[in-house]
Write a protein that holds these residues in place. Structure first.
Motif, PDB file in Angstrom:
ATOM      1  N   ASP A 193       0.853  -1.183   0.000  1.00 45.21           N
ATOM      2  CA  ASP A 193       0.000   0.000   0.000  1.00 45.21           C
ATOM      3  C   ASP A 193       0.894   1.240   0.000  1.00 45.21           C
ATOM      4  O   ASP A 193       1.753   1.381   0.871  1.00 45.21           O
ATOM      5  CB  ASP A 193      -0.868  -0.048   1.260  1.00 45.21           C
ATOM      6  N   VAL A 194       0.692   2.126  -0.968  1.00 48.92           N
ATOM      7  CA  VAL A 194       1.542   3.315  -1.083  1.00 48.92           C
ATOM      8  C   VAL A 194       0.693   4.569  -1.150  1.00 48.92           C
ATOM      9  O   VAL A 194      -0.400   4.567  -1.724  1.00 48.92           O
ATOM     10  CB  VAL A 194       2.462   3.223  -2.319  1.00 48.92           C
ATOM     11  N   SER A 195       1.215   5.644  -0.568  1.00 50.57           N
ATOM     12  CA  SER A 195       0.563   6.945  -0.677  1.00 50.57           C
ATOM     13  C   SER A 195       1.619   8.016  -0.953  1.00 50.57           C
ATOM     14  O   SER A 195       1.823   8.424  -2.091  1.00 50.57           O
ATOM     15  CB  SER A 195      -0.237   7.279   0.579  1.00 50.57           C
ATOM     16  N   SER A 196       2.329   8.463   0.084  1.00 51.72           N
ATOM     17  CA  SER A 196       3.304   9.544  -0.122  1.00 51.72           C
ATOM     18  C   SER A 196       4.442   9.136  -1.050  1.00 51.72           C
ATOM     19  O   SER A 196       5.053   9.983  -1.691  1.00 51.72           O
ATOM     20  CB  SER A 196       3.879  10.007   1.222  1.00 51.72           C
ATOM     21  N   GLY A 197       4.706   7.839  -1.159  1.00 53.37           N
ATOM     22  CA  GLY A 197       5.798   7.359  -2.009  1.00 53.37           C
ATOM     23  C   GLY A 197       5.572   7.539  -3.497  1.00 53.37           C
ATOM     24  O   GLY A 197       6.491   7.307  -4.294  1.00 53.37           O
ATOM     25  N   VAL A 198       4.359   7.949  -3.878  1.00 48.91           N
ATOM     26  CA  VAL A 198       4.087   8.232  -5.295  1.00 48.91           C
ATOM     27  C   VAL A 198       3.591   9.669  -5.456  1.00 48.91           C
ATOM     28  O   VAL A 198       2.804   9.982  -6.346  1.00 48.91           O
ATOM     29  CB  VAL A 198       3.077   7.233  -5.910  1.00 48.91           C
ATOM     30  N   GLU A 199       4.092  10.550  -4.572  1.00 43.92           N
ATOM     31  CA  GLU A 199       3.685  11.952  -4.613  1.00 43.92           C
ATOM     32  C   GLU A 199       4.859  12.872  -4.914  1.00 43.92           C
ATOM     33  O   GLU A 199       6.000  12.588  -4.534  1.00 43.92           O
ATOM     34  CB  GLU A 199       3.060  12.360  -3.269  1.00 43.92           C
ATOM     35  N   SER A 200       4.547  13.996  -5.549  1.00 47.27           N
ATOM     36  CA  SER A 200       5.547  15.046  -5.782  1.00 47.27           C
ATOM     37  C   SER A 200       5.506  16.097  -4.672  1.00 47.27           C
ATOM     38  O   SER A 200       6.457  16.860  -4.498  1.00 47.27           O
ATOM     39  CB  SER A 200       5.298  15.712  -7.138  1.00 47.27           C
ATOM     40  N   ALA A 201       4.415  16.130  -3.908  1.00 41.98           N
ATOM     41  CA  ALA A 201       4.223  17.005  -2.754  1.00 41.98           C
ATOM     42  C   ALA A 201       3.106  16.381  -1.935  1.00 41.98           C
ATOM     43  O   ALA A 201       2.357  15.544  -2.464  1.00 41.98           O
ATOM     44  CB  ALA A 201       3.859  18.425  -3.189  1.00 41.98           C
ATOM     45  N   PRO A 202       2.969  16.728  -0.654  1.00 41.11           N
ATOM     46  CA  PRO A 202       1.917  16.106   0.155  1.00 41.11           C
ATOM     47  C   PRO A 202       0.536  16.224  -0.480  1.00 41.11           C
ATOM     48  O   PRO A 202       0.060  17.317  -0.770  1.00 41.11           O
ATOM     49  CB  PRO A 202       1.999  16.892   1.470  1.00 41.11           C
ATOM     50  N   GLY A 203      -0.062  15.089  -0.747  1.00 43.85           N
ATOM     51  CA  GLY A 203      -1.388  15.065  -1.347  1.00 43.85           C
ATOM     52  C   GLY A 203      -1.425  15.178  -2.855  1.00 43.85           C
ATOM     53  O   GLY A 203      -2.495  15.075  -3.449  1.00 43.85           O
ATOM     54  N   VAL A 204      -0.272  15.360  -3.483  1.00 49.69           N
ATOM     55  CA  VAL A 204      -0.218  15.530  -4.945  1.00 49.69           C
ATOM     56  C   VAL A 204       0.403  14.277  -5.564  1.00 49.69           C
ATOM     57  O   VAL A 204       1.625  14.107  -5.588  1.00 49.69           O
ATOM     58  CB  VAL A 204       0.598  16.776  -5.344  1.00 49.69           C
ATOM     59  N   LYS A 205      -0.449  13.395  -6.061  1.00 45.56           N
ATOM     60  CA  LYS A 205       0.040  12.170  -6.682  1.00 45.56           C
ATOM     61  C   LYS A 205       0.668  12.476  -8.042  1.00 45.56           C
ATOM     62  O   LYS A 205       0.246  13.387  -8.748  1.00 45.56           O
ATOM     63  CB  LYS A 205      -1.106  11.166  -6.866  1.00 45.56           C
ATOM     64  N   ASP A 206       1.686  11.683  -8.393  1.00 41.79           N
ATOM     65  CA  ASP A 206       2.429  11.860  -9.641  1.00 41.79           C
ATOM     66  C   ASP A 206       2.201  10.635 -10.523  1.00 41.79           C
ATOM     67  O   ASP A 206       2.472   9.504 -10.107  1.00 41.79           O
ATOM     68  CB  ASP A 206       3.914  12.031  -9.315  1.00 41.79           C
ATOM     69  N   VAL A 207       1.694  10.861 -11.716  1.00 44.21           N
ATOM     70  CA  VAL A 207       1.351   9.762 -12.621  1.00 44.21           C
ATOM     71  C   VAL A 207       2.558   8.868 -12.911  1.00 44.21           C
ATOM     72  O   VAL A 207       2.456   7.632 -12.898  1.00 44.21           O
ATOM     73  CB  VAL A 207       0.755  10.328 -13.930  1.00 44.21           C
ATOM     74  N   SER A 208       3.725   9.471 -13.159  1.00 42.84           N
ATOM     75  CA  SER A 208       4.903   8.681 -13.491  1.00 42.84           C
ATOM     76  C   SER A 208       5.381   7.859 -12.287  1.00 42.84           C
ATOM     77  O   SER A 208       5.855   6.730 -12.442  1.00 42.84           O
ATOM     78  CB  SER A 208       6.035   9.574 -14.004  1.00 42.84           C
ATOM     79  N   ARG A 209       5.230   8.404 -11.099  1.00 42.05           N
ATOM     80  CA  ARG A 209       5.645   7.660  -9.897  1.00 42.05           C
ATOM     81  C   ARG A 209       4.700   6.500  -9.610  1.00 42.05           C
ATOM     82  O   ARG A 209       5.126   5.438  -9.146  1.00 42.05           O
ATOM     83  CB  ARG A 209       5.732   8.604  -8.696  1.00 42.05           C
ATOM     84  N   ILE A 210       3.426   6.702  -9.883  1.00 41.53           N
ATOM     85  CA  ILE A 210       2.475   5.596  -9.752  1.00 41.53           C
ATOM     86  C   ILE A 210       2.846   4.477 -10.710  1.00 41.53           C
ATOM     87  O   ILE A 210       2.877   3.291 -10.339  1.00 41.53           O
ATOM     88  CB  ILE A 210       1.036   6.086 -10.011  1.00 41.53           C
ATOM     89  N   ALA A 211       3.135   4.841 -11.964  1.00 41.94           N
ATOM     90  CA  ALA A 211       3.496   3.839 -12.969  1.00 41.94           C
ATOM     91  C   ALA A 211       4.764   3.099 -12.554  1.00 41.94           C
ATOM     92  O   ALA A 211       4.851   1.861 -12.689  1.00 41.94           O
ATOM     93  CB  ALA A 211       3.688   4.509 -14.329  1.00 41.94           C
ATOM     94  N   ALA A 212       5.761   3.827 -12.056  1.00 39.50           N
ATOM     95  CA  ALA A 212       7.024   3.196 -11.644  1.00 39.50           C
ATOM     96  C   ALA A 212       6.822   2.256 -10.469  1.00 39.50           C
ATOM     97  O   ALA A 212       7.404   1.166 -10.410  1.00 39.50           O
ATOM     98  CB  ALA A 212       8.037   4.265 -11.307  1.00 39.50           C
ATOM     99  N   PHE A 213       6.000   2.661  -9.527  1.00 43.12           N
ATOM    100  CA  PHE A 213       5.745   1.825  -8.355  1.00 43.12           C
ATOM    101  C   PHE A 213       5.071   0.516  -8.781  1.00 43.12           C
ATOM    102  O   PHE A 213       5.480  -0.584  -8.381  1.00 43.12           O
ATOM    103  CB  PHE A 213       4.856   2.562  -7.357  1.00 43.12           C
ATOM    104  N   LEU A 214       4.029   0.629  -9.592  1.00 41.46           N
ATOM    105  CA  LEU A 214       3.300  -0.570 -10.014  1.00 41.46           C
ATOM    106  C   LEU A 214       4.175  -1.477 -10.893  1.00 41.46           C
ATOM    107  O   LEU A 214       4.072  -2.706 -10.822  1.00 41.46           O
ATOM    108  CB  LEU A 214       2.019  -0.170 -10.739  1.00 41.46           C
ATOM    109  N   ALA A 215       5.046  -0.891 -11.676  1.00 44.12           N
ATOM    110  CA  ALA A 215       5.981  -1.693 -12.479  1.00 44.12           C
ATOM    111  C   ALA A 215       6.942  -2.460 -11.575  1.00 44.12           C
ATOM    112  O   ALA A 215       7.257  -3.631 -11.818  1.00 44.12           O
ATOM    113  CB  ALA A 215       6.741  -0.802 -13.456  1.00 44.12           C
ATOM    114  N   ALA A 216       7.412  -1.805 -10.501  1.00 42.21           N
ATOM    115  CA  ALA A 216       8.329  -2.463  -9.568  1.00 42.21           C
ATOM    116  C   ALA A 216       7.640  -3.599  -8.834  1.00 42.21           C
ATOM    117  O   ALA A 216       8.231  -4.658  -8.597  1.00 42.21           O
ATOM    118  CB  ALA A 216       8.876  -1.444  -8.571  1.00 42.21           C
ATOM    119  N   VAL A 217       6.368  -3.414  -8.491  1.00 41.33           N
ATOM    120  CA  VAL A 217       5.606  -4.480  -7.839  1.00 41.33           C
ATOM    121  C   VAL A 217       5.456  -5.668  -8.780  1.00 41.33           C
ATOM    122  O   VAL A 217       5.624  -6.840  -8.384  1.00 41.33           O
ATOM    123  CB  VAL A 217       4.224  -3.964  -7.405  1.00 41.33           C
TER     124      VAL A 217
END
Length: 211
Positions: free
Chosen positions: A184-208
């Protein structure tokens, strides 16, 4: 196979990124002090494109019944993730709403894991999250992680998920070390608190997916 929940989503673009990347769950936060808090109208919009096979998780901190009822309807929720909620209250929520319950357990030491056993008859899944610093206003989503070796040899009383300080750079190791069924990830895919980053989401899911 480990699956992933992307938590604290707040825009259609980031929901789409989570779905495209193969997330098994998406998380919507209903807690006003959080920068990820959603209005019911926004939750309704975000939930609309989520297919039935992807779990919609509402994240709450000791919520009252009116908040739960409105959030469940707006977000078409499948799961209630409860933080800082007493066991007797969890039992009442489960009886009233009939949805899956994820009980969040804050972990810093091995002794903290003992709390999980108290939820054996109350919850459907335990979410092990890092205990936040004393005085913190938020129960999670602060990028804090706990020592994963605390889970070595631990007999989990329920199905479980791993949270706390995960990101694309460490989730592979987290999965290999803990064999978590869900991360479960939240801040680890953000560029600022509460601001999710599309590329970081993609990278996280690819790593999983590669773990």
């Amino acid at each position: 196979m480990t699956t992933a929940k992307i938590c604290g989503l707040s825009t259609p673009e980031t929901v789409a990124a989570a779905l495209t990347g193969g997330a098994s769950h998406v998380g919507f936060v209903f807690f006003p002090p959080s920068p990820r808090h959603l209005s019911f109208d926004r939750a309704r919009t975000l939930a609309e494109p989520v297919p039935e096979h992807v779990g919609k998780v509402g994240v709450f901190v000791d919520p009252d019944d009116s908040l739960l009822a409105e959030a469940i309807g707006a977000g078409r929720l499948d799961v209630l993730q409860l933080h800082k909620t007493p066991p007797e209250r969890i039992a009442a929520i489960r009886a009233r709403h009939g949805l899956d319950i994820w009980a969040a357990i804050a972990v810093r030491t091995r002794a903290d894991l003992d709390v999980a056993a108290r939820h054996r008859e109350l919850a459907d899944r335990i979410l092990y999250d890092a205990k936040t610093p004393e005085g913190a206003t938020l129960p999670g989503g602060m990028g804090v992680r706990f020592d994963w070796t605390l889970l070595d040899g631990y007999r989990h009383p329920l199905p479980w998920a791993l949270s706390g300080g995960l990101d694309a750079g460490n989730v592979h190791d987290a999965i290999r070390q803990t064999r978590a069924p869900i991360v479960d990830v939240s801040s680890g895919v953000e560029s600022a608190p509460g601001v999710k980053d599309v590329s970081r989401i993609a990278a996280f899911l690819a790593a999983v997916a590669k773990a």
